[in-house]
Design an enzyme around this catalytic site. Structure first.
Site, PDB file in Angstrom:
ATOM      1  N   LYS A  97     -26.455  53.404  30.469  1.00 30.79           N
ATOM      2  CA  LYS A  97     -25.229  54.018  29.975  1.00 30.79           C
ATOM      3  C   LYS A  97     -25.542  55.089  28.947  1.00 30.79           C
ATOM      4  O   LYS A  97     -26.221  54.831  27.965  1.00 30.79           O
ATOM      5  CB  LYS A  97     -24.335  52.942  29.372  1.00 30.79           C
ATOM      6  CG  LYS A  97     -23.906  51.924  30.421  1.00 30.79           C
ATOM      7  CD  LYS A  97     -23.111  50.790  29.808  1.00 30.79           C
ATOM      8  CE  LYS A  97     -22.838  49.715  30.813  1.00 30.79           C
ATOM      9  NZ  LYS A  97     -24.048  48.923  31.132  1.00 30.79           N
ATOM     10  N   CYS A 142     -14.404  38.203  44.291  1.00 26.92           N
ATOM     11  CA  CYS A 142     -13.469  38.631  43.250  1.00 26.92           C
ATOM     12  C   CYS A 142     -12.080  38.133  43.614  1.00 26.92           C
ATOM     13  O   CYS A 142     -11.832  37.722  44.752  1.00 26.92           O
ATOM     14  CB  CYS A 142     -13.440  40.155  43.141  1.00 26.92           C
ATOM     15  SG  CYS A 142     -14.949  40.866  42.456  1.00 26.92           S
ATOM     16  N   ASP A 198     -18.667  55.958  39.136  1.00 33.35           N
ATOM     17  CA  ASP A 198     -20.024  56.024  39.704  1.00 33.35           C
ATOM     18  C   ASP A 198     -20.044  56.788  41.030  1.00 33.35           C
ATOM     19  O   ASP A 198     -19.030  56.867  41.723  1.00 33.35           O
ATOM     20  CB  ASP A 198     -20.563  54.601  39.935  1.00 33.35           C
ATOM     21  CG  ASP A 198     -20.966  53.924  38.633  1.00 33.35           C
ATOM     22  OD1 ASP A 198     -21.308  54.642  37.669  1.00 33.35           O
ATOM     23  OD2 ASP A 198     -20.932  52.679  38.576  1.00 33.35           O
ATOM     24  N   ARG A 208     -31.579  42.340  26.871  1.00 36.06           N
ATOM     25  CA  ARG A 208     -30.412  41.746  27.522  1.00 36.06           C
ATOM     26  C   ARG A 208     -30.497  41.876  29.034  1.00 36.06           C
ATOM     27  O   ARG A 208     -31.113  42.810  29.544  1.00 36.06           O
ATOM     28  CB  ARG A 208     -29.114  42.361  26.997  1.00 36.06           C
ATOM     29  CG  ARG A 208     -29.053  43.880  27.063  1.00 36.06           C
ATOM     30  CD  ARG A 208     -28.139  44.372  25.929  1.00 36.06           C
ATOM     31  NE  ARG A 208     -27.762  45.779  26.042  1.00 36.06           N
ATOM     32  CZ  ARG A 208     -28.520  46.777  25.604  1.00 36.06           C
ATOM     33  NH1 ARG A 208     -29.726  46.540  25.079  1.00 36.06           N
ATOM     34  NH2 ARG A 208     -28.103  48.018  25.710  1.00 36.06           N
ATOM     35  N   CYS A 259     -15.305  50.018  43.776  1.00 35.36           N
ATOM     36  CA  CYS A 259     -16.294  49.060  43.274  1.00 35.36           C
ATOM     37  C   CYS A 259     -17.703  49.645  43.282  1.00 35.36           C
ATOM     38  O   CYS A 259     -18.162  50.185  44.277  1.00 35.36           O
ATOM     39  CB  CYS A 259     -16.271  47.804  44.149  1.00 35.36           C
ATOM     40  SG  CYS A 259     -17.515  46.592  43.672  1.00 35.36           S
ATOM     41  N   ARG A 278     -20.386  47.941  43.139  1.00 34.43           N
ATOM     42  CA  ARG A 278     -21.272  47.069  43.916  1.00 34.43           C
ATOM     43  C   ARG A 278     -20.686  46.751  45.287  1.00 34.43           C
ATOM     44  O   ARG A 278     -20.902  45.672  45.835  1.00 34.43           O
ATOM     45  CB  ARG A 278     -21.545  45.768  43.157  1.00 34.43           C
ATOM     46  CG  ARG A 278     -22.286  46.009  41.869  1.00 34.43           C
ATOM     47  CD  ARG A 278     -22.908  44.786  41.231  1.00 34.43           C
ATOM     48  NE  ARG A 278     -23.375  45.193  39.921  1.00 34.43           N
ATOM     49  CZ  ARG A 278     -22.720  44.953  38.782  1.00 34.43           C
ATOM     50  NH1 ARG A 278     -21.619  44.235  38.799  1.00 34.43           N
ATOM     51  NH2 ARG A 278     -23.189  45.399  37.643  1.00 34.43           N
ATOM     52  N   ASP A 295     -22.767  56.027  33.519  1.00 29.43           N
ATOM     53  CA  ASP A 295     -23.836  55.085  33.851  1.00 29.43           C
ATOM     54  C   ASP A 295     -24.790  55.891  34.722  1.00 29.43           C
ATOM     55  O   ASP A 295     -24.506  56.152  35.899  1.00 29.43           O
ATOM     56  CB  ASP A 295     -23.282  53.850  34.559  1.00 29.43           C
ATOM     57  CG  ASP A 295     -24.117  52.608  34.256  1.00 29.43           C
ATOM     58  OD1 ASP A 295     -25.286  52.774  33.847  1.00 29.43           O
ATOM     59  OD2 ASP A 295     -23.619  51.486  34.435  1.00 29.43           O
ATOM     60  N   CYS A 329     -11.449  46.109  44.058  1.00 30.60           N
ATOM     61  CA  CYS A 329     -11.196  47.489  43.644  1.00 30.60           C
ATOM     62  C   CYS A 329     -11.823  48.419  44.668  1.00 30.60           C
ATOM     63  O   CYS A 329     -12.987  48.246  45.033  1.00 30.60           O
ATOM     64  CB  CYS A 329     -11.837  47.762  42.278  1.00 30.60           C
ATOM     65  SG  CYS A 329     -11.371  46.595  41.002  1.00 30.60           S
ATOM     66  N   ARG A 356     -32.561  45.557  32.816  1.00 33.90           N
ATOM     67  CA  ARG A 356     -32.644  46.994  32.636  1.00 33.90           C
ATOM     68  C   ARG A 356     -33.033  47.353  31.197  1.00 33.90           C
ATOM     69  O   ARG A 356     -33.711  48.330  30.943  1.00 33.90           O
ATOM     70  CB  ARG A 356     -31.284  47.597  33.007  1.00 33.90           C
ATOM     71  CG  ARG A 356     -31.045  49.030  32.606  1.00 33.90           C
ATOM     72  CD  ARG A 356     -31.945  49.964  33.368  1.00 33.90           C
ATOM     73  NE  ARG A 356     -31.868  51.324  32.876  1.00 33.90           N
ATOM     74  CZ  ARG A 356     -32.412  51.770  31.754  1.00 33.90           C
ATOM     75  NH1 ARG A 356     -33.071  50.954  30.967  1.00 33.90           N
ATOM     76  NH2 ARG A 356     -32.304  53.030  31.408  1.00 33.90           N
ATOM     77  N   TYR A 357     -32.531  46.566  30.262  1.00 41.13           N
ATOM     78  CA  TYR A 357     -32.805  46.788  28.831  1.00 41.13           C
ATOM     79  C   TYR A 357     -33.672  45.648  28.332  1.00 41.13           C
ATOM     80  O   TYR A 357     -33.563  44.522  28.821  1.00 41.13           O
ATOM     81  CB  TYR A 357     -31.489  46.808  28.040  1.00 41.13           C
ATOM     82  CG  TYR A 357     -30.529  47.896  28.463  1.00 41.13           C
ATOM     83  CD1 TYR A 357     -30.678  49.194  27.985  1.00 41.13           C
ATOM     84  CD2 TYR A 357     -29.490  47.635  29.349  1.00 41.13           C
ATOM     85  CE1 TYR A 357     -29.802  50.196  28.365  1.00 41.13           C
ATOM     86  CE2 TYR A 357     -28.604  48.638  29.733  1.00 41.13           C
ATOM     87  CZ  TYR A 357     -28.766  49.918  29.231  1.00 41.13           C
ATOM     88  OH  TYR A 357     -27.908  50.904  29.614  1.00 41.13           O
TER      89      TYR A 357
HETATM   90  C1  PLP Z   1     -24.012  47.625  31.157  1.00 41.96           C
HETATM   91  C2  PLP Z   1     -25.242  46.889  31.344  1.00 41.96           C
HETATM   92  C3  PLP Z   1     -25.736  46.071  30.331  1.00 41.96           C
HETATM   93  C4  PLP Z   1     -25.042  45.905  28.998  1.00 41.96           C
HETATM   94  O1  PLP Z   1     -24.999  47.111  28.302  1.00 41.96           O
HETATM   95  P1  PLP Z   1     -24.309  47.141  26.869  1.00 41.96           P
HETATM   96  O2  PLP Z   1     -24.341  48.578  26.478  1.00 41.96           O
HETATM   97  O3  PLP Z   1     -25.107  46.252  25.992  1.00 41.96           O
HETATM   98  O4  PLP Z   1     -22.920  46.620  27.054  1.00 41.96           O
HETATM   99  C5  PLP Z   1     -26.921  45.403  30.561  1.00 41.96           C
HETATM  100  N1  PLP Z   1     -27.590  45.528  31.710  1.00 41.96           N
HETATM  101  C6  PLP Z   1     -27.139  46.330  32.704  1.00 41.96           C
HETATM  102  C7  PLP Z   1     -27.952  46.452  33.950  1.00 41.96           C
HETATM  103  C8  PLP Z   1     -25.950  47.031  32.561  1.00 41.96           C
HETATM  104  O5  PLP Z   1     -25.507  47.804  33.563  1.00 41.96           O
END
Ligand code: PLP
Length: 433
Positions: free
Chosen positions: A349, A136, A305, A127, A143, A145, A342, A140, A123-124
């Protein structure tokens, strides 16, 4: 620190085996495998230890409900007579779980659309979220997911899939941070988890690995000394643990947290804001204080969510703002998480904060503090701006691909960020009637 403390640390917790399980030996009760194998699932299982309400019986009996499994340990923390017990409400369904609400979505974060490989959410830019199991220790009810968690049929996690996920990460040198989640990675076989950590550790551009888990809460017995020692071989390794209520932090959990912290793993917490469970500034503050006492740094507080099954747990966003207002200034800065939504459709986020900035002129910035005290910061008359041309860090970024988004507009690298169709819609010149 000294021998005495080391000795005390190795003692099993003082709490004896809770009465519904008094036929179980203390050794078995402390054994995470026994806990995992003897989880409660059915009306009959829970009826042995709780006075179930008609709503809970309806929830547990519904064929449409999301998977149920609760460790005996976590069930032993429940109030048998109080259906509002925060421990109980988090893991025992009621029929409300089956009631749809208007805004709900199955994949509320649109993770599937951001997955180049099943289970790998990119997504980013720098990372990835690497989902590695759908199991799990307990489930929860809210959840995010629930569409895939607790099942074995949707996403077949196996060696072949892990290899594809790892190959993608290895092939994308911009990925410096891998977040292993699920499901709960700490419920995998130790051998498989260690193998994944080893492989990630061997990728040169992966600078940090983090694990997202709720096992220390549902099954603290899993965090044995030897398990913590295994994790410590793969530093820098971070861990974020999902905590929602101060009652979750028992002597057993405190031992698990100490083992992880002593293994050098920086610990963070993630909390979901939940109606009837922790939608209270005082409960939240007590939770944050208990966390930092145990060397866990509050990281995120999530707005619940818009996911099917979680409708009755949602609060107005304003509740989160009220909680943030009650924390900042009133407690240690490091006991304050970042409140985030989110955002749906994979928006990611987004931090939400009360307003502290009241006004501005070219010389003054007017702020208010947590007490409502209003004052001004005087801006410098002379400021020699940072020069990206002579800054090695800026130069490196310019070569390796500059940041996008609002940050790029601020830096002047791009002039604007426009919604799709914006130019077409505004190209009216020459079309005048
Ligand atoms: C939460 C999340 C992250 C990590 O986000 P940070 O703000 O760096 O903790 C990375 N990818 C996805 C898809 C997420 O939902």
């Amino acid at each position: 620190m000294n021998d005495k403390e080391d000795f005390e640390f190795d003692e099993p917790p003082g709490r004896s085996v809770p009465s519904p399980w008094s036929h179980i030996s203390a050794e078995q009760w402390q054994d995470w495998r026994w806990q995992a194998a003897n989880r409660l699932r059915t009306v009959e299982d829970f009826a042995r230890i709780l006075r179930l309400t008609p709503e809970e019986i309806a929830g547990l009996s519904s064929p449409e409900r999301f998977h149920v499994d609760v460790t005996p340990y976590f069930a032993s923390l429940m109030d048998p007579d109080d259906p509002h017990c925060p421990i109980r409400r988090q893991v025992i369904p009621t029929q409300l779980e089956m009631v749809p609400f208007d805004a709900e979505m199955a994949d509320s974060l649109n993770e599937d659309a951001h997955s180049p490989i099943p289970g790998l959410v990119h997504r980013y830019p720098d990372r990835v979220l690497m989902l590695v199991t759908m199991q799990c220790a307990s489930y929860c009810r809210f959840c995010t997911r629930s569409r895939i968690v607790g099942t074995t049929d949707h996403t077949p996690f196996n060696t072949e899939l892990y290899s594809r996920q790892l190959a993608y990460i290895a092939a994308h040198s911009e990925i410096r941070d891998v977040l292993i989640s699920g499901g709960d990675p700490l419920m995998m076989s130790e051998r498989v988890l260690e193998h994944l950590l080893q492989q990630l550790h061997a990728i040169p551009h992966v600078e940090v690995v983090r694990i997202g888990s709720r096992t220390p809460v549902f099954l603290p017995q899993r965090i044995t000394e030897s398990f913590a020692a295994m994790l410590a071989k793969y530093h820098p390794l971070w861990m974020n643990i999902h905590f929602n209520h101060p009652q979750e932090i028992t002597p057993e959990v405190e031992i698990a947290l100490a083992r992880l912290a002593n293994a050098g793993i920086p610990l963070g917490s993630q909390t979901v804001l939940l109606a009837g469970i922790n939608d209270c500034p005082n409960i939240m503050k007590a939770l944050m204080h208990k966390l930092v006492k145990n060397r866990v740094r509050p990281y995120y507080l999530y707005q619940c969510d818009m996911v099917h099954g979680a409708g009755h747990f949602r609060t107005p966003v304003a509740k989160g703002l009220e909680i943030m207002e009650s924390l900042r200034g009133h407690t240690s800065g490091f006991a304050i998480p970042t409140f985030v939504i989110d955002a749906p459709e994979g928006g990611g986020k987004v931090p939400i904060l009360p307003n502290y900035l009241l006004s501005m002129s070219d010389t003054k910035v007017v702020v208010r503090n947590y007490e409502g005290f209003i004052t001004a910061y005087t801006q410098p008359r002379h400021y020699e701006p940072h020069n990206p041309e002579t800054c090695p860090y800026c130069q490196e970024l310019a070569e390796t691909g500059a940041q996008s988004g609002v940050s790029a507009v601020l830096s002047g690298r791009v002039r604007e960020v426009a919604p799709a169709g914006w130019y077409r819609e505004h190209a009216r010149r020459g079309n005048a009637q």
